[in-house]
Design an enzyme around this catalytic site. Structure first.
Site, PDB file in Angstrom:
ATOM      1  N   ASP A  64      42.793  24.173 -63.253  1.00  0.00           N
ATOM      2  CA  ASP A  64      43.737  23.434 -62.394  1.00  0.00           C
ATOM      3  C   ASP A  64      42.897  22.545 -61.479  1.00  0.00           C
ATOM      4  OD1 ASP A  64      46.024  22.690 -60.800  1.00  0.00           O
ATOM      5  OD2 ASP A  64      46.972  24.568 -61.389  1.00  0.00           O
ATOM      6  N   THR A 119      37.451  28.851 -79.519  1.00  0.00           N
ATOM      7  CA  THR A 119      37.059  28.973 -80.931  1.00  0.00           C
ATOM      8  C   THR A 119      38.215  28.641 -81.870  1.00  0.00           C
ATOM      9  OG1 THR A 119      37.377  31.343 -80.642  1.00  0.00           O
ATOM     10  CG2 THR A 119      35.125  30.585 -80.684  1.00  0.00           C
ATOM     11  N   ARG A 181      33.089  41.705 -85.960  1.00  0.00           N
ATOM     12  CA  ARG A 181      33.713  42.586 -86.958  1.00  0.00           C
ATOM     13  C   ARG A 181      32.669  43.471 -87.605  1.00  0.00           C
ATOM     14  NH1 ARG A 181      37.335  41.178 -84.501  1.00  0.00           N
ATOM     15  NH2 ARG A 181      39.306  40.245 -85.139  1.00  0.00           N
ATOM     16  N   GLN A 190      40.299  35.825 -86.987  1.00  0.00           N
ATOM     17  CA  GLN A 190      39.046  35.223 -86.541  1.00  0.00           C
ATOM     18  C   GLN A 190      38.417  34.473 -87.713  1.00  0.00           C
ATOM     19  OE1 GLN A 190      38.019  34.976 -83.561  1.00  0.00           O
ATOM     20  NE2 GLN A 190      38.528  36.782 -82.333  1.00  0.00           N
ATOM     21  N   ARG A 211      40.549  44.300 -81.931  1.00  0.00           N
ATOM     22  CA  ARG A 211      41.151  45.089 -83.008  1.00  0.00           C
ATOM     23  C   ARG A 211      40.228  46.035 -83.779  1.00  0.00           C
ATOM     24  NH1 ARG A 211      44.010  39.742 -84.940  1.00  0.00           N
ATOM     25  NH2 ARG A 211      42.112  39.041 -83.890  1.00  0.00           N
TER      26      ARG A 211
HETATM   27  O1  C5P Z   1      40.854  41.584 -81.834  1.00  0.00           O
HETATM   28  P1  C5P Z   1      39.679  40.699 -81.620  1.00  0.00           P
HETATM   29  O2  C5P Z   1      38.339  41.416 -81.738  1.00  0.00           O
HETATM   30  O3  C5P Z   1      39.726  39.435 -82.482  1.00  0.00           O
HETATM   31  O4  C5P Z   1      39.811  40.258 -80.093  1.00  0.00           O
HETATM   32  C1  C5P Z   1      38.980  39.298 -79.511  1.00  0.00           C
HETATM   33  C2  C5P Z   1      39.369  39.107 -78.085  1.00  0.00           C
HETATM   34  O5  C5P Z   1      38.580  38.039 -77.552  1.00  0.00           O
HETATM   35  C3  C5P Z   1      40.830  38.699 -77.861  1.00  0.00           C
HETATM   36  O6  C5P Z   1      41.230  39.232 -76.603  1.00  0.00           O
HETATM   37  C4  C5P Z   1      40.767  37.181 -77.815  1.00  0.00           C
HETATM   38  O7  C5P Z   1      41.803  36.627 -77.035  1.00  0.00           O
HETATM   39  C5  C5P Z   1      39.423  36.965 -77.125  1.00  0.00           C
HETATM   40  N1  C5P Z   1      38.812  35.650 -77.379  1.00  0.00           N
HETATM   41  C6  C5P Z   1      38.504  35.187 -78.650  1.00  0.00           C
HETATM   42  N2  C5P Z   1      37.933  33.954 -78.816  1.00  0.00           N
HETATM   43  C7  C5P Z   1      37.671  33.186 -77.746  1.00  0.00           C
HETATM   44  C8  C5P Z   1      37.977  33.643 -76.458  1.00  0.00           C
HETATM   45  C9  C5P Z   1      38.546  34.904 -76.309  1.00  0.00           C
HETATM   46  O8  C5P Z   1      38.731  35.885 -79.628  1.00  0.00           O
HETATM   47  N3  C5P Z   1      37.066  32.015 -77.918  1.00  0.00           N
END
Ligand code: C5P
Length: 233
Positions: A64, A119, A181, A190, A211
């Site tokens: 902001d 990302t 992962r 992802q 996850r």
């Molecule tokens: O479930 P997972 O391992 O994909 O979760 C990744 C976490 O990181 C989520 O909370 C997602 O919103 C966050 N995140 C992401 N990529 C980004 C910024 C944040 O996956 N560039």
């Protein structure tokens, strides 16, 4: 600065969060509270998780005008989290305002990390929607440099960019990396993923894992596996 595994608490209610955290018994993982949980439960959820003894990354990605972000950060600093963030695209002035707001009267403050380009943004959408006609990785490095100039502690980025960010901004500039992962796990939505061991090799300081831990049959075992691969413990 301590490297660590941060568990993304992507749940929509406190009941689900506490059912999840209770599984860890005595162990207190570093956790990330994002918009979903914060907007569902408000600041009280942050205080309650803090009371339970967890370190917290409050992932609200502020963006902001500098004065508004400064004042919002002053409110967040009273929540006593360990790390919080904003969008680097808000400009160096906005990031400087954020730091001022976040810094308490005694000079202490949570770590402040910048999101460079999300990302979920690729070269095509950046050019077409944002009218930024530069290579994506150059944009990410430029935003990282801006964050450093503003006095921030680091950036959120892909583990694949962590080495380059350290090259441009120095080894002490922190990289917080989602997109992790297990080698034998589902990648979900992802796109560019690495294992915890690979993230360590690439120079990530903190990995954010959702996850693969929260949706695992045995979340504690999945967390322990992450810690073992990433920290070598
Ligand atoms: O479930 P997972 O391992 O994909 O979760 C990744 C976490 O990181 C989520 O909370 C997602 O919103 C966050 N995140 C992401 N990529 C980004 C910024 C944040 O996956 N560039």
């Amino acid at each position: 600065m301590n490297r660590d595994v941060i568990v993304a608490l992507d749940f929509d209610s406190k009941e689900k969060v506490f059912a999840f955290l209770d599984k860890f018994e005595g162990r207190k993982p570093f956790v990330k509270i994002g918009m979903e949980l914060y907007y569902a439960e408000g600041p009280e959820i942050v205080k309650e998780i803090k009371r339970r003894g967890h370190k917290i990354f409050l992932d609200l990605k502020l963006h902001d005008i500098p004065n508004t972000v400064k004042k919002a950060m002053a409110v967040l600093s009273a929540l006593d989290v360990d790390m919080t963030n904003l969008h680097a695209s808000g400009t160096v002035r906005m990031m400087q305002g954020a730091l001022e707001g976040l810094t308490r009267a005694d000079g202490t403050r949570p770590m402040l990390i910048a999101v460079t380009q999300l990302t979920s943004t690729d070269q095509e959408s950046m050019e077409k929607d944002l009218w930024i006609e530069k290579p994506l990785d150059e944009v990410v490095m430029h935003y990282a440099e801006n964050a450093k100039v503003a006095g921030l502690d680091g950036v959120v980025c892909s583990p694949l960019e962590a080495g380059k960010v350290h090259g441009v901004c120095g080894d002490n500039f922190v990289t917080v990396t989602p997109g992790v992962r297990f080698a034998d796990g589902d990648i979900g939505d992802q796109k560019r993923v690495t294992t915890p061991a690979k993230a360590r090799e690439l120079g990530s300081d903190f990995i954010v894992v959702g996850r693969p831990i929260t949706a695992a049959e045995d979340p504690v075992a999945a967390y322990n596996r992450c810690v073992k691969e990433f920290l070598g413990e």
